[in-house]
Design a protein around this motif. Structure first.
Motif, PDB file in Angstrom:
ATOM      1  N   GLY A   1       0.789  -1.234   0.000  1.00 53.02           N
ATOM      2  CA  GLY A   1       0.000   0.000   0.000  1.00 53.02           C
ATOM      3  C   GLY A   1       0.817   1.278   0.000  1.00 53.02           C
ATOM      4  O   GLY A   1       0.267   2.374   0.028  1.00 53.02           O
ATOM      5  N   LYS A   2       2.139   1.159  -0.058  1.00 50.35           N
ATOM      6  CA  LYS A   2       2.967   2.367  -0.101  1.00 50.35           C
ATOM      7  C   LYS A   2       3.649   2.483  -1.467  1.00 50.35           C
ATOM      8  O   LYS A   2       4.146   1.498  -2.004  1.00 50.35           O
ATOM      9  CB  LYS A   2       4.018   2.306   1.020  1.00 50.35           C
ATOM     10  N   SER A   3       3.644   3.714  -2.001  1.00 46.73           N
ATOM     11  CA  SER A   3       4.246   3.933  -3.328  1.00 46.73           C
ATOM     12  C   SER A   3       5.712   4.311  -3.195  1.00 46.73           C
ATOM     13  O   SER A   3       6.084   5.060  -2.289  1.00 46.73           O
ATOM     14  CB  SER A   3       3.541   5.081  -4.048  1.00 46.73           C
ATOM     15  N   TYR A   4       6.508   3.832  -4.128  1.00 45.56           N
ATOM     16  CA  TYR A   4       7.927   4.198  -4.224  1.00 45.56           C
ATOM     17  C   TYR A   4       8.161   4.673  -5.657  1.00 45.56           C
ATOM     18  O   TYR A   4       8.078   3.878  -6.595  1.00 45.56           O
ATOM     19  CB  TYR A   4       8.821   2.993  -3.903  1.00 45.56           C
ATOM     20  N   TRP A   5       8.411   5.973  -5.826  1.00 47.63           N
ATOM     21  CA  TRP A   5       8.513   6.561  -7.174  1.00 47.63           C
ATOM     22  C   TRP A   5       9.966   6.679  -7.611  1.00 47.63           C
ATOM     23  O   TRP A   5      10.824   7.049  -6.808  1.00 47.63           O
ATOM     24  CB  TRP A   5       7.871   7.952  -7.193  1.00 47.63           C
ATOM     25  N   PHE A   6      10.197   6.427  -8.893  1.00 51.05           N
ATOM     26  CA  PHE A   6      11.563   6.510  -9.418  1.00 51.05           C
ATOM     27  C   PHE A   6      11.720   7.435 -10.616  1.00 51.05           C
ATOM     28  O   PHE A   6      12.798   7.919 -10.883  1.00 51.05           O
ATOM     29  CB  PHE A   6      12.086   5.115  -9.767  1.00 51.05           C
ATOM     30  N   ARG A   7      10.651   7.644 -11.383  1.00 53.54           N
ATOM     31  CA  ARG A   7      10.741   8.537 -12.556  1.00 53.54           C
ATOM     32  C   ARG A   7       9.369   9.117 -12.900  1.00 53.54           C
ATOM     33  O   ARG A   7       8.363   8.663 -12.372  1.00 53.54           O
ATOM     34  CB  ARG A   7      11.367   7.824 -13.754  1.00 53.54           C
ATOM     35  N   LEU A   8       9.371  10.107 -13.767  1.00 54.15           N
ATOM     36  CA  LEU A   8       8.135  10.810 -14.133  1.00 54.15           C
ATOM     37  C   LEU A   8       7.928  10.782 -15.640  1.00 54.15           C
ATOM     38  O   LEU A   8       8.901  10.773 -16.398  1.00 54.15           O
ATOM     39  CB  LEU A   8       8.230  12.278 -13.696  1.00 54.15           C
ATOM     40  N   PRO A   9       6.661  10.820 -16.086  1.00 51.77           N
ATOM     41  CA  PRO A   9       6.411  10.861 -17.533  1.00 51.77           C
ATOM     42  C   PRO A   9       6.904  12.189 -18.120  1.00 51.77           C
ATOM     43  O   PRO A   9       6.755  13.235 -17.487  1.00 51.77           O
ATOM     44  CB  PRO A   9       4.894  10.776 -17.643  1.00 51.77           C
ATOM     45  N   ALA A  10       7.472  12.139 -19.311  1.00 48.86           N
ATOM     46  CA  ALA A  10       7.995  13.350 -19.956  1.00 48.86           C
ATOM     47  C   ALA A  10       7.004  13.936 -20.964  1.00 48.86           C
ATOM     48  O   ALA A  10       7.172  15.072 -21.397  1.00 48.86           O
ATOM     49  CB  ALA A  10       9.309  13.031 -20.646  1.00 48.86           C
ATOM     50  N   LYS A  11       5.973  13.173 -21.320  1.00 50.94           N
ATOM     51  CA  LYS A  11       5.067  13.614 -22.380  1.00 50.94           C
ATOM     52  C   LYS A  11       3.868  14.358 -21.810  1.00 50.94           C
ATOM     53  O   LYS A  11       3.446  14.102 -20.681  1.00 50.94           O
ATOM     54  CB  LYS A  11       4.582  12.386 -23.163  1.00 50.94           C
ATOM     55  N   ARG A  12       3.289  15.254 -22.613  1.00 50.75           N
ATOM     56  CA  ARG A  12       2.126  16.041 -22.156  1.00 50.75           C
ATOM     57  C   ARG A  12       0.969  15.114 -21.791  1.00 50.75           C
ATOM     58  O   ARG A  12       0.705  14.122 -22.493  1.00 50.75           O
ATOM     59  CB  ARG A  12       1.683  17.004 -23.266  1.00 50.75           C
ATOM     60  N   ASN A  13       0.294  15.445 -20.714  1.00 51.01           N
ATOM     61  CA  ASN A  13      -0.850  14.638 -20.277  1.00 51.01           C
ATOM     62  C   ASN A  13      -1.777  15.470 -19.401  1.00 51.01           C
ATOM     63  O   ASN A  13      -1.401  16.533 -18.917  1.00 51.01           O
ATOM     64  CB  ASN A  13      -0.370  13.390 -19.517  1.00 51.01           C
ATOM     65  N   THR A  14      -2.955  14.989 -19.185  1.00 53.52           N
ATOM     66  CA  THR A  14      -4.002  15.540 -18.299  1.00 53.52           C
ATOM     67  C   THR A  14      -4.020  17.085 -18.275  1.00 53.52           C
ATOM     68  O   THR A  14      -4.330  17.683 -19.286  1.00 53.52           O
ATOM     69  CB  THR A  14      -3.897  14.935 -16.870  1.00 53.52           C
ATOM     70  N   LEU A  15      -3.637  17.704 -17.166  1.00 54.27           N
ATOM     71  CA  LEU A  15      -3.748  19.168 -17.049  1.00 54.27           C
ATOM     72  C   LEU A  15      -2.979  19.912 -18.129  1.00 54.27           C
ATOM     73  O   LEU A  15      -3.358  20.997 -18.548  1.00 54.27           O
ATOM     74  CB  LEU A  15      -3.235  19.621 -15.675  1.00 54.27           C
ATOM     75  N   ASP A  16      -1.893  19.308 -18.570  1.00 48.71           N
ATOM     76  CA  ASP A  16      -0.994  19.936 -19.535  1.00 48.71           C
ATOM     77  C   ASP A  16      -1.389  19.596 -20.989  1.00 48.71           C
ATOM     78  O   ASP A  16      -0.726  19.986 -21.943  1.00 48.71           O
ATOM     79  CB  ASP A  16       0.414  19.416 -19.176  1.00 48.71           C
TER      80      ASP A  16
END
Ligand SMILES: NC(=O)CC[C@H](N)C(=O)O
Length: 337
Positions: free
Chosen positions: A195-210
Motif C-alpha cells: 500500500g505504499k508507493s515508491y517513485w523513481f521517474r516521471l512521464p515526460a510527455k504532455r498529459n491531463t492538465l498539460d
C-alpha cells in the motif's frame, strides 16, 4: 478516533467496467478458462476489507464488459464520468477496473483528455478472483492505495499491475498468460508495496492538465482504423478501410514502420484523397518509427507514431482529429503526447 482516521483517508471512487478482475471460473484451477465481467463492483470491494485502511472507497458499475468489446462510445462515457468525479471536491482519486486486453488504450485515452491532477489509476488482473493465486485483489488494493496518495497527483493516468506503477501512456500488455503481463518499453515509474508507493521517474510527455485535449469538448470520435503489415501483404485492407470511412489509417508496420512496396501506391493515393496515413510498428518490445526513415514521409505527407504502438496511435489520432485535419499539426501531437 475512528472518525478521525476516516476523515484523514482519501476518498477514492472505483469505476468498474468488467474484465478478468471481475471474472469467475468454474474451479480454482481455471486460471485461463473463465468468463470475464461477471462479478459486480460491490462484491469486489467487499472481498478486500483492507481497502478501508488505505482509503474511503465506494464503487460504481459503469459497464460490465470484456474490454475487447469496448467501443468509442464506451470510452467517451467512461471519460465523462471520470471528469465529473474529478471535478467533485469529495473525490480525491479515481480507480478504473478494466479488462486487460484494451486497458492500455483506455489508460492512454484518459491520459490525453482528463483535465485534472487528481490520481486516475487503471487496473485489471490476469486471473479471475476464483482462481488460485488470483492477482486482482492485490492489484486493486494497490490501485486504491496509489489513487489515494497525494504523491500520485499530476503524474498522468497510471496503471498498477504486478506491484508496479506504470504510465498509462506507454504501458502495454506484452503477454496474455502471465501475471507479469504489463510493461512499458521505457520501464515502470515506481513500485507499490504493502500500500505504499515508491517513485523513481516521471512521464515526460504532455498529459491531463498539460494536455490541449478535453473530454468536455469532445462530442464524438472519428473513425480511425488499423491495418497490419507482414510479408506478402496486399493493399486490400487499407483501401477497404478508407472506403468504409476511416479518416486515418494506422499502418501497423513491420520493423521501423516499414511499408511493403505493394502497399505504398495505395497509401499515396489514400493520402491524396484526404485520409491521414500514420506509420507505427508492431514489433513486440516497442517500436520506434522515425520520420523519413524507411519511407519519405515529407514527400508523401504521412505521419509517424514514433514509440506509440498501433493501438495507442489509434487513440491519439482519434483525439487529435477532433482538433485538426492538418498533417503537420498531427505530427506535432505525435511528438508531444
Ligand atoms: N485478463 C483480462 O482482463 C482479459 C479478459 C478480457 N478479454 C478483457 O480484456 O476484458
Amino acid at each position: 478516533k475512528e472518525v478521525e482516521t476516516k476523515q484523514k483517508l482519501a476518498n477514492v471512487v472505483v469505476l468498474a467496467t468488467g474484465g478478468t478482475i471481475a471474472g469467475a471460473g468454474a474451479s480454482a484451477a481455471n486460471s485461463a478458462t473463465y468468463q470475464a465481467a461477471k462479478v459486480g463492483i460491490e462484491q469486489l470491494i467487499a472481498g478486500i476489507p483492507e481497502l478501508s485502511q488505505v482509503a474511503n472507497v465506494r464503487g460504481e458499475q459503469v459497464m460490465q464488459i470484456a474490454s475487447e468489446s469496448i467501443t468509442n462510445e464506451n470510452l467517451l462515457q467512461l471519460g465523462r464520468r471520470v471528469a465529473e468525479l474529478a471535478d467533485s471536491k469529495d473525490v480525491d482519486g479515481i480507480v478504473i477496473t478494466h479488462g486487460t486486453d484494451t486497458l492500455e488504450e483506455t489508460a492512454y485515452f484518459l491520459n490525453l483528455v482528463e483535465k485534472t491532477d487528481k490520481p486516475i489509476v487503471v487496473v485489471g488482473s490476469m486471473r479471475p478472483g476464483t482462481a488460485m493465486s488470483a492477482d486482482g485483489m492485490l492489484n486493486l488494493y494497490n490501485a486504491v492505495a496509489v489513487a489515494g496518495s497525494k504523491e500520485s497527483r499530476g503524474k498522468g493516468v497510471l496503471v498498477t499491475m504486478n506491484d508496479e506503477i506504470l504510465s498509462g501512456r506507454d504501458v502495454s500488455k506484452m503477454i496474455n498468460i502471465k501475471t507479469e503481463a504489463f510493461k512499458s518499453p521505457w520501464g515502470p515509474l515506481g513500485m507499490v508495496v504493502e500500500g505504499k508507493s515508491y517513485w523513481f521517474r516521471l512521464p515526460a510527455k504532455r498529459n491531463t492538465l498539460d494536455s490541449e485535449f478535453d473530454i468536455k469538448t469532445i462530442k464524438s470520435l472519428p473513425d480511425v482504423e488499423i491495418a497490419y503489415g507482414y510479408g506478402n501483404v496486399s493493399d486490400t485492407a487499407y483501401k477497404a478501410l478508407a472506403q468504409s470511412g476511416a479518416k486515418a489509417i494506422i499502418h501497423a508496420g513491420t520493423g521501423n514502420g516499414s511499408v511493403s512496396s505493394r502497399v505504398v501506391p495505395a497509401l499515396q493515393d489514400l493520402r491524396k484523397s484526404g485520409v491521414q496515413i500514420i506509420r507505427s510498428s508492431h514489433v513486440n518490445a516497442g517500436g520506434f518509427v522515425l520520420r523519413n526513415a524507411e519511407q519519405p514521409d515529407d514527400k508523401y505527407d504521412w505521419v509517424v507514431a514514433n514509440d506509440l504502438n498501433p493501438q495507442k496511435a489509434r487513440i491519439l489520432a482519434m483525439v487529435a482529429l477532433t482538433k485538426t485535419q492538418d498533417s503537420k499539426e498531427l505530427q506535432r501531437m505525435f511528438w508531444e503526447y
